[in-house]
Design an enzyme around this catalytic site. Structure first.
Site, short mmCIF file in Angstrom:
data_model
loop_
_atom_site.label_atom_id
_atom_site.label_comp_id
_atom_site.label_asym_id
_atom_site.label_seq_id
_atom_site.Cartn_x
_atom_site.Cartn_y
_atom_site.Cartn_z
N TYR A 1 -13.32 -3.88 -3.61
CA TYR A 1 -14.47 -3.42 -4.39
C TYR A 1 -15.66 -4.35 -4.18
O TYR A 1 -16.59 -4.01 -3.47
CB TYR A 1 -14.14 -3.26 -5.88
CG TYR A 1 -15.30 -2.62 -6.63
CD1 TYR A 1 -15.60 -1.27 -6.45
CD2 TYR A 1 -16.11 -3.36 -7.48
CE1 TYR A 1 -16.67 -0.69 -7.10
CE2 TYR A 1 -17.19 -2.78 -8.14
CZ TYR A 1 -17.47 -1.44 -7.94
OH TYR A 1 -18.53 -0.87 -8.56
N SER B 1 0.83 -1.21 0.00
CA SER B 1 0.00 0.00 0.00
C SER B 1 0.86 1.26 0.00
O SER B 1 0.66 2.17 -0.81
CB SER B 1 -0.93 0.00 1.21
OG SER B 1 -1.72 -1.16 1.24
N TYR C 1 -2.45 -10.64 3.26
CA TYR C 1 -2.46 -9.24 3.67
C TYR C 1 -3.90 -8.89 4.03
O TYR C 1 -4.76 -8.83 3.16
CB TYR C 1 -1.91 -8.37 2.54
CG TYR C 1 -1.73 -6.90 2.83
CD1 TYR C 1 -2.08 -6.32 4.05
CD2 TYR C 1 -1.16 -6.07 1.87
CE1 TYR C 1 -1.91 -4.98 4.28
CE2 TYR C 1 -0.98 -4.72 2.08
CZ TYR C 1 -1.35 -4.17 3.29
OH TYR C 1 -1.17 -2.83 3.52
N LYS D 1 0.13 -10.40 7.15
CA LYS D 1 0.26 -9.03 7.63
C LYS D 1 -1.13 -8.63 8.10
O LYS D 1 -2.04 -8.47 7.29
CB LYS D 1 0.74 -8.08 6.54
CG LYS D 1 0.84 -6.64 7.03
CD LYS D 1 1.10 -5.65 5.92
CE LYS D 1 1.15 -4.23 6.51
NZ LYS D 1 1.21 -3.19 5.47
#
Length: 304
Positions: free
Chosen positions: A111, A48, A137, A166
């Site tokens: 989304y 990110s 993640y 993560k």
């Protein structure tokens, strides 16, 4: 004692651009060297903070290859291969395998809301096509998708190359359940905090480290928390943790905070540009003033 494959402090490295938006290779090299001098235990590119969502597939492949080649085995390199498109994730993860990355990091699709079974099938499809270690993640605030500890345990049990997570959640309960449920079936599974200030309590519960954004400009803080903890110097680890607590507030200064992190690098003496790709933006003077105050209060403005 079973040791997790990925552990310690693995910064989600920023991607440095020139003013025209092209890659600044010298700036990226400077940031990598700064992280290595700070003693990090690995580097995560194209996450990110690395603006993966602002890059094309070809750009992501180009940057991943650069990072793996430049770091050249000095620390493990994990590459973000996330996408809403499962086929694209497979393509990027296969590329990470081909260039010699040490692992791939894959955020949940975003989304569309997905059922737990469709989330399972997404990761299963990727895991079945590659041998590279995969780190899940989990960032529900950004993706709108949650990975339950039970689902993570199922994936870890079914696929030996799914090796860690993560966990970017501001909830120690979720991290706790990952440690209790997933390590029960895979003791070698890495549980890594995504939020900087959850590093110490993640370690105390039996987790393995963190992927902290503030390590881009102040790697020594989280590295000292981790290193002192594993060496048994608990009070010193706590002292560094208390210094760290002043830093995550910078994430509130802008949305996304990518530009703020780049400015923090610059203020700490890392010779990098602060250009970001749209739709992210550069912080204004009011934000920069607040950032300087926060870094100064943390004792980092002239020392990181």
């Amino acid at each position: 004692m079973t040791v997790a494959k990925f552990r310690g402090v693995i910064p989600p490295m920023l991607t440095i651009f020139k003013e025209d938006g092209s890659f600044d290779w010298e700036g990226n090299k400077a940031l990598i060297e700064h992280l290595l001098r700070g003693g990090v235990h690995g580097i995560f590119v194209l996450g990110s903070s690395g603006e993966f969502s602002h890059l094309s597939v070809d750009e992501r492949k180009e940057f991943a290859e650069f990072a793996v080649n430049y770091i050249a085995g000095r620390v493990p390199v994990v590459v973000g291969t996330s996408s809403c498109n499962t086929r694209e994730v497979v393509e990027l993860t296969q590329h990470a395998t081909e260039i010699g990355a040490d692992g791939a990091v894959i955020v949940t699709p975003y989304y569309w809301g997905l059922s737990e079974e469709n989330l399972y099938l997404h990761y299963a499809t990727v895991a079945e096509t590659v041998d590279i270690p995969i780190i899940l993640y989990h960032f529900p605030d950004n993706t709108g998708q949650s990975l339950s500890p039970a689902l993570v345990a199922r994936l870890a049990k079914d696929f030996s190359n799914i090796v860690g997570i993560k966990d970017t959640v501001d909830s120690i309960a979720h991290i706790r359940e990952l440690i209790l449920q997933v390590k029960a079936v895979r003791p070698d599974f890495s549980v890594l905090a995504g939020y900087d200030d959850h590093l110490l309590n993640t370690l105390a519960m039996g987790g393995d480290g963190a992927i902290p954004g503030t390590a881009n400009f102040a790697p020594q803080v989280t590295v000292n928390i981790y290193n002192n903890f594993v060496r048994g110097n608990l009070q010193e680890s706590i002292n560094w943790h208390r210094q760290l607590l002043k830093l995550p507030r910078i994430y509130t200064l802008d949305k996304p905070a990518i530009g703020v992190l780049k400015e923090a690098c610059r203020l700490c003496g890392v010779p990098v540009g602060t250009t970001v790709r749209q739709p992210a933006g550069r912080p204004d003077e009011t934000v920069l003033t607040k950032l300087k105050i926060m870094l100064d209060e943390a004792g980092l403005l002239r020392t990181c």
